[in-house]
Scaffold this motif. Structure first.
Motif, PDB file in Angstrom:
ATOM      1  N   HIS A 226       0.856  -1.216   0.037  1.00  0.00           N
ATOM      2  CA  HIS A 226       0.051   0.063   0.079  1.00  0.00           C
ATOM      3  C   HIS A 226       0.976   1.292   0.046  1.00  0.00           C
ATOM      4  CE1 HIS A 226      -3.707  -1.980   0.383  1.00  0.00           C
ATOM      5  NE2 HIS A 226      -3.133  -2.975   1.461  1.00  0.00           N
ATOM      6  N   GLN A 227       0.474   2.583  -0.213  1.00  0.00           N
ATOM      7  CA  GLN A 227       1.086   3.563  -0.648  1.00  0.00           C
ATOM      8  C   GLN A 227       1.951   3.880   0.622  1.00  0.00           C
ATOM      9  OE1 GLN A 227      -1.103   7.280  -1.498  1.00  0.00           O
ATOM     10  NE2 GLN A 227       0.855   8.413  -1.891  1.00  0.00           N
ATOM     11  N   GLU A 228       1.733   3.673   1.959  1.00  0.00           N
ATOM     12  CA  GLU A 228       2.273   4.016   3.221  1.00  0.00           C
ATOM     13  C   GLU A 228       3.766   3.192   3.101  1.00  0.00           C
ATOM     14  OE1 GLU A 228      -0.827   3.424   3.223  1.00  0.00           O
ATOM     15  OE2 GLU A 228      -1.847   5.197   3.701  1.00  0.00           O
ATOM     16  N   PHE A 229       3.433   1.634   2.849  1.00  0.00           N
ATOM     17  CA  PHE A 229       4.827   0.802   2.845  1.00  0.00           C
ATOM     18  C   PHE A 229       5.443   1.286   1.971  1.00  0.00           C
ATOM     19  CE2 PHE A 229       6.485  -3.729   2.349  1.00  0.00           C
ATOM     20  CZ  PHE A 229       7.473  -3.369   3.301  1.00  0.00           C
ATOM     21  N   TYR A 230       5.047   1.554   0.549  1.00  0.00           N
ATOM     22  CA  TYR A 230       5.713   2.010  -0.558  1.00  0.00           C
ATOM     23  C   TYR A 230       6.641   3.250   0.005  1.00  0.00           C
ATOM     24  CZ  TYR A 230       6.809   4.629  -4.822  1.00  0.00           C
ATOM     25  OH  TYR A 230       7.339   5.555  -5.876  1.00  0.00           O
ATOM     26  N   ASN A 231       6.049   4.294   0.366  1.00  0.00           N
ATOM     27  CA  ASN A 231       6.775   5.375   0.817  1.00  0.00           C
ATOM     28  C   ASN A 231       7.718   5.089   1.946  1.00  0.00           C
ATOM     29  OD1 ASN A 231       5.084   7.283  -0.777  1.00  0.00           O
ATOM     30  ND2 ASN A 231       3.705   7.540   0.653  1.00  0.00           N
ATOM     31  N   TYR A 232       7.658   4.307   2.755  1.00  0.00           N
ATOM     32  CA  TYR A 232       8.583   3.851   3.866  1.00  0.00           C
ATOM     33  C   TYR A 232       9.636   3.270   3.035  1.00  0.00           C
ATOM     34  CZ  TYR A 232      10.494   1.164   7.688  1.00  0.00           C
ATOM     35  OH  TYR A 232      11.466   0.832   8.601  1.00  0.00           O
TER      36      TYR A 232
END
Length: 297
Positions: A226-232
């Motif tokens: 998901h976007q949050e894990f991708y950003n991390y």
């Protein structure tokens, strides 16, 4: 002879002028590090649950293994109010004493393993940890992905003639905006989003340095995100290109989704509103994974 004596005296003078500089490094409170990336292989009956617990130390020292008082994974489907229904739990225990690796407790009164059949899009997972009188909480939604279409070795190089090119091909899911994490082994990851190839087959090259030899097998994985894990992961990859991997302590603090909720009685503010200094490092994610292997020629 006089010149030689002069040079010797000059070198002695230089050495005697060197001072030992003691750098006073700031004392920092150890932080819990949670390596909680759960990779789901739907061809298997159970999810391979292995969560590694470590603690930060002072500068120039390796992170240390730590033990937690308890670790539990809860999972279910959220209703319209965000409450999880069909709730199930998996109680974790240290696999081998002293390793800091936590797995479903085999000595529990019931089977604590998580079946892959229960892991579907929309299922939310919650990790709760007790460590040194503090409570930690992480929430994540299962992230499915697509399989790899092809994996082959190329002939091109990027910076060094000893590099090995591997060409990766996959087809993006056209129905949603997708994020992907690629694991190339040896601590090498790459984050990718489908902004410019949504719904299309996409091909890209990854270049290994000279540590690959003919006959060696490499395994490459594609994982959902998901976007949050991708950003991390995208931030961590930028910071760890030349050192020990994405789950080591980064040069600058990159916060994950594991929050210190000690003393909070309102779960709606679990993400540390007005508590900027109280958090753990690392990430908890549950993602689908597909892998392929390639023998280097």
């Amino acid at each position: 002879m006089k010149k030689e004596i002069f040079y010797i005296l000059f070198l002695i003078a230089l050495v005697s002028c060197e001072d030992v500089v003691d750098v006073d490094l700031p004392e920092t409170e150890p932080r819990l590090i949670v390596n909680g990336l759960l990779r789901v292989d739907k061809s298997q009956e159970f999810v391979d649950v292995r969560i590694e617990m470590r603690e930060t130390t002072n500068f120039f020292e390796d992170n240390t293994i730590t033990q937690v008082e308890s670790a539990v994974i809860g999972y279910g489907v959220p209703n319209q109010f965000g409450e999880l229904t069909q709730l199930a739990f998996s109680s974790l225990t240290e696999e081998v004493p002293g390793t800091g690796v936590y797995v479903p407790d085999p000595n529990f009164s019931s089977d604590q393993r998580i079946r892959t059949a229960a892991v579907e899009p929309g299922v939310v997972f919650i990790l709760q940890i007790q460590h040194k009188d503090k409570s930690y909480y992480a929430r994540t939604e299962y992230a499915p992905t697509v399989p790899l279409d092809n994996l082959e070795q190329g002939d091109n190089t990027l910076f060094d003639e000893d590099e090995t090119e591997v060409i990766v091909t996959f087809t993006d899911d056209p129905d949603t905006s997708n994020y992907y994490i690629f694991d190339f082994g040896y601590g090498n990851f790459q984050a990718l989003e489908d902004q410019f190839f949504q719904g299309q087959q996409f091909q890209f090259s990854y270049f290994y340095d000279s540590n690959l030899n003919p006959g060696q097998t490499v395994t490459i994985s594609i994982m959902g995100a998901h976007q949050e894990f991708y950003n991390y992961m995208d931030l961590l990859v930028e910071q760890t290109q030349a050192d020990g991997g994405v789950f080591q302590t980064p040069v600058a603090t990159v916060r994950g989704n594991v929050f210190d909720v000690t003393g909070l009685d309102n779960i709606d503010i679990f993400d540390n509103v007005e508590r900027p200094d109280e958090y753990a490092l690392g990430y908890f994610a549950v993602v689908q994974e597909f892998s392929r292997s390639l023998v280097i020629e």
